[in-house]
Write a protein that holds these residues in place. Structure first.
Motif, short mmCIF file in Angstrom:
data_model
loop_
_atom_site.label_atom_id
_atom_site.label_comp_id
_atom_site.label_asym_id
_atom_site.label_seq_id
_atom_site.Cartn_x
_atom_site.Cartn_y
_atom_site.Cartn_z
N THR A 1 0.82 -1.22 0.00
CA THR A 1 0.00 0.00 0.00
C THR A 1 0.85 1.26 0.00
N VAL A 2 2.16 1.12 -0.13
CA VAL A 2 3.04 2.29 -0.20
C VAL A 2 2.71 3.05 -1.48
N PRO A 3 2.40 4.35 -1.41
CA PRO A 3 1.85 5.07 -2.57
C PRO A 3 2.70 4.96 -3.84
N THR A 4 3.98 5.27 -3.75
CA THR A 4 4.82 5.27 -4.95
C THR A 4 4.97 3.87 -5.52
N TRP A 5 5.16 2.87 -4.68
CA TRP A 5 5.29 1.50 -5.18
C TRP A 5 3.98 0.99 -5.76
N SER A 6 2.89 1.25 -5.08
CA SER A 6 1.60 0.76 -5.57
C SER A 6 1.25 1.38 -6.91
N ALA A 7 1.55 2.66 -7.08
CA ALA A 7 1.24 3.33 -8.35
C ALA A 7 2.12 2.83 -9.49
N SER A 8 3.27 2.23 -9.18
CA SER A 8 4.19 1.76 -10.22
C SER A 8 4.08 0.27 -10.50
N ARG A 9 3.04 -0.38 -9.98
CA ARG A 9 2.98 -1.84 -10.05
C ARG A 9 2.91 -2.37 -11.49
N ASP A 10 2.41 -1.59 -12.44
CA ASP A 10 2.32 -2.07 -13.82
C ASP A 10 3.63 -1.95 -14.57
N HIS A 11 4.61 -1.23 -14.04
CA HIS A 11 5.86 -0.99 -14.75
C HIS A 11 7.10 -1.39 -13.97
N LEU A 12 7.00 -1.54 -12.66
CA LEU A 12 8.20 -1.71 -11.85
C LEU A 12 8.94 -3.01 -12.17
N SER A 13 8.22 -4.08 -12.48
CA SER A 13 8.89 -5.33 -12.84
C SER A 13 9.71 -5.17 -14.11
N PHE A 14 9.21 -4.40 -15.09
CA PHE A 14 9.98 -4.14 -16.31
C PHE A 14 11.23 -3.33 -16.00
N VAL A 15 11.10 -2.36 -15.09
CA VAL A 15 12.27 -1.58 -14.68
C VAL A 15 13.32 -2.48 -14.06
N PHE A 16 12.89 -3.38 -13.17
CA PHE A 16 13.83 -4.25 -12.48
C PHE A 16 14.48 -5.26 -13.43
N VAL A 17 13.71 -5.79 -14.40
CA VAL A 17 14.29 -6.72 -15.36
C VAL A 17 15.33 -6.02 -16.22
N SER A 18 15.01 -4.82 -16.69
CA SER A 18 15.98 -4.06 -17.48
C SER A 18 17.22 -3.73 -16.66
N SER A 19 17.01 -3.34 -15.41
CA SER A 19 18.14 -3.05 -14.53
C SER A 19 19.00 -4.28 -14.31
N ALA A 20 18.37 -5.46 -14.16
CA ALA A 20 19.12 -6.70 -13.99
C ALA A 20 19.92 -7.03 -15.25
N GLU B 1 5.35 8.60 -15.99
CA GLU B 1 4.24 9.25 -16.69
C GLU B 1 2.89 8.67 -16.30
N SER B 2 2.87 7.40 -15.88
CA SER B 2 1.61 6.77 -15.52
C SER B 2 1.16 7.09 -14.10
N MET B 3 1.97 7.81 -13.34
CA MET B 3 1.70 8.05 -11.93
C MET B 3 1.15 9.45 -11.70
N HIS B 4 0.42 9.61 -10.62
CA HIS B 4 -0.03 10.93 -10.18
C HIS B 4 1.20 11.75 -9.78
N PRO B 5 1.17 13.09 -10.01
CA PRO B 5 2.34 13.90 -9.66
C PRO B 5 2.83 13.73 -8.23
N LEU B 6 1.91 13.58 -7.27
CA LEU B 6 2.33 13.40 -5.89
C LEU B 6 2.96 12.03 -5.66
N GLU B 7 2.50 11.01 -6.38
CA GLU B 7 3.11 9.69 -6.27
C GLU B 7 4.48 9.65 -6.95
N ARG B 8 4.64 10.44 -8.00
CA ARG B 8 5.90 10.48 -8.74
C ARG B 8 6.94 11.35 -8.05
N GLU B 9 6.51 12.25 -7.21
CA GLU B 9 7.40 13.24 -6.60
C GLU B 9 8.61 12.63 -5.89
#
Length: 378
Positions: A219-238, A278-286
């Motif tokens: 339920t952490v705001p920034t992580w929850s808002a990034s759930r559709d993209h964060l796995s792709f970020v981590f795979v690319s980073s790996a 870009e998919s996140m609310h400005p406050l979640e992206r901040e």
């Protein structure tokens, strides 16, 4: 029969006690004038108390108790960030090692397998350190819950670790010219190389990506808002981290697949991070753009771009290959630490929980969605 303590208790009159005006006799009833004065005093006291309470409470603009966090931050710190990085490095190196096995690049295969084993060992130690006691990791394996990224991740980590141990033992046995004390088990262990390499490669993408799903499931705001993209970020980073590590440790003649993997990983890392923001609310992206976490992620992007360009141009230069590989590994480290710190920072401001929810609710109402359990016509 009474005890000795009863002598300290005054005699009860049988009537309900209450406050009386000075000079009253407790045994005589109040007059109408006295009752009116007592009622006025009680009403005045309540009004004074109300005024004192209102002067303490500030002008709360959001639905948060005195501006306190709406959600509780998980107790994750540096060891978890190290685990996120090392798990990704292990997964990417396993894929690279399997590709090297299929293409006959012996040095790249050996180094990638040993990097995967060392990274997995370090990541497991960091995870156990965060848990506090080693037996807690074993307790996590008592059940299998398909809907829980943490439960599945525990089993993936254990399975990947077993296969990595087998492949690592094979490589060390070869390096020492079969001096490991394997005895009669040596033919059996070496015979498992093909199946173990395939199994490790099959689990590698899941190991590299499940931590993104794990953070997004909170339920952490920034992580929850990034759930559709964060796995792709981590795979690319790996991918860029494992390619960079192989560029540093392997002979230049065999680093072709590592350089390709690093270059594509750098592109994927930069693009997926921007799409996620870009998919996140400005406050979640901040938190991803400001403060210490924002600085880490900015440097991660710069190093990814520089390392990716270096991976393309370092075909004939070992020095450039080593420098580019080190930049890519550092970029991956900063990405994991930056994402973790941004999430922990996002829970401190209640606006980052409430305002995005209000915006999404308003958007659903504007779209006419009022017939589900989330949105009503209110």
């Amino acid at each position: 029969m009474t005890s000795s303590f009863d002598s300290y208790r005054p005699e009860e009159s049988g009537q309900r006690r209450g406050k009386r005006i000075k000079g009253e006799d407790a045994t005589t009833p109040n007059t109408p004038a006295q009752d009116a004065m007592a009622g006025q005093r009680r009403r005045g006291s309540g009004a004074d108390e109300g005024r004192r309470e209102m002067s303490v409470v500030g002008d709360v603009q959001f639905d948060s108790y005195y501006g306190r966090p709406v959600v509780k931050a998980p107790p994750w710190r540096g060891p978890i960030a190290a685990y996120l990085f090392l798990g990704g490095l292990a997964g990417g190196s396993a894929l690279l090692g399997y590709g090297a096995q299929l293409t006959g690049r012996d040095a790249l295969r050996r180094n990638s397998r040993l990097i995967a084993l060392a990274a997995l060992g370090g990541g497991t130690a960091a995870l156990i350190e965060d848990l506090g006691r080693p037996e807690r990791f074993l307790h996590m394996m008592r059940t299998v819950k398909i809907t829980s990224p943490m439960s599945l991740g525990t089993w993936i980590l254990a399975s990947f670790g077993t296969l990595s141990g087998v492949l690592g033992a094979i490589e060390v046995d070869r390096m020492t010219k079969e001096r490991l004390p394997l005895g009669p088990l040596r033919p059996l262990v070496h015979g498992m190389e093909g199946a173990a390499g395939l199994g490790q490669a099959a689990l590698a993408p899941v190991l590299a990506s499940y931590t993104g799903a794990l953070l997004g499931d909170t339920t952490v705001p920034t992580w929850s808002a990034s759930r559709d993209h964060l796995s792709f970020v981590f795979v690319s980073s790996a991918s860029l981290a494992s390619g960079g590590a192989a560029m540093v440790t392997s002979p230049q003649a065999e680093t072709g697949p590592a350089r390709v993997m690093a270059a594509f990983g750098a592109v994927g890392d930069v693009v997926s991070m921007h799409l996620m923001k870009e998919s996140m609310h400005p406050l979640e992206r901040e938190p991803l753009e400001e403060g210490a976490a924002g600085q880490k992620l900015k440097w991660a992007e710069r190093l990814a771009i520089a390392g990716g360009i270096g991976a393309v141009l370092s075909r004939r230069s070992k020095l450039l290959s080593v420098a580019s590989g080190a930049a890519l590994v550092a970029s991956s480290v900063l990405t994991r630490y930056g994402v973790l710190e941004a999430g922990l920072e996002s829970v401190k401001d209640p606006r980052r929980v409430i305002e995005p929810q209000k915006a999404r609710l308003a958007a659903r109402r504007a779209a006419g969605i009022t017939d589900d359990s989330i949105t009503t016509a209110g």
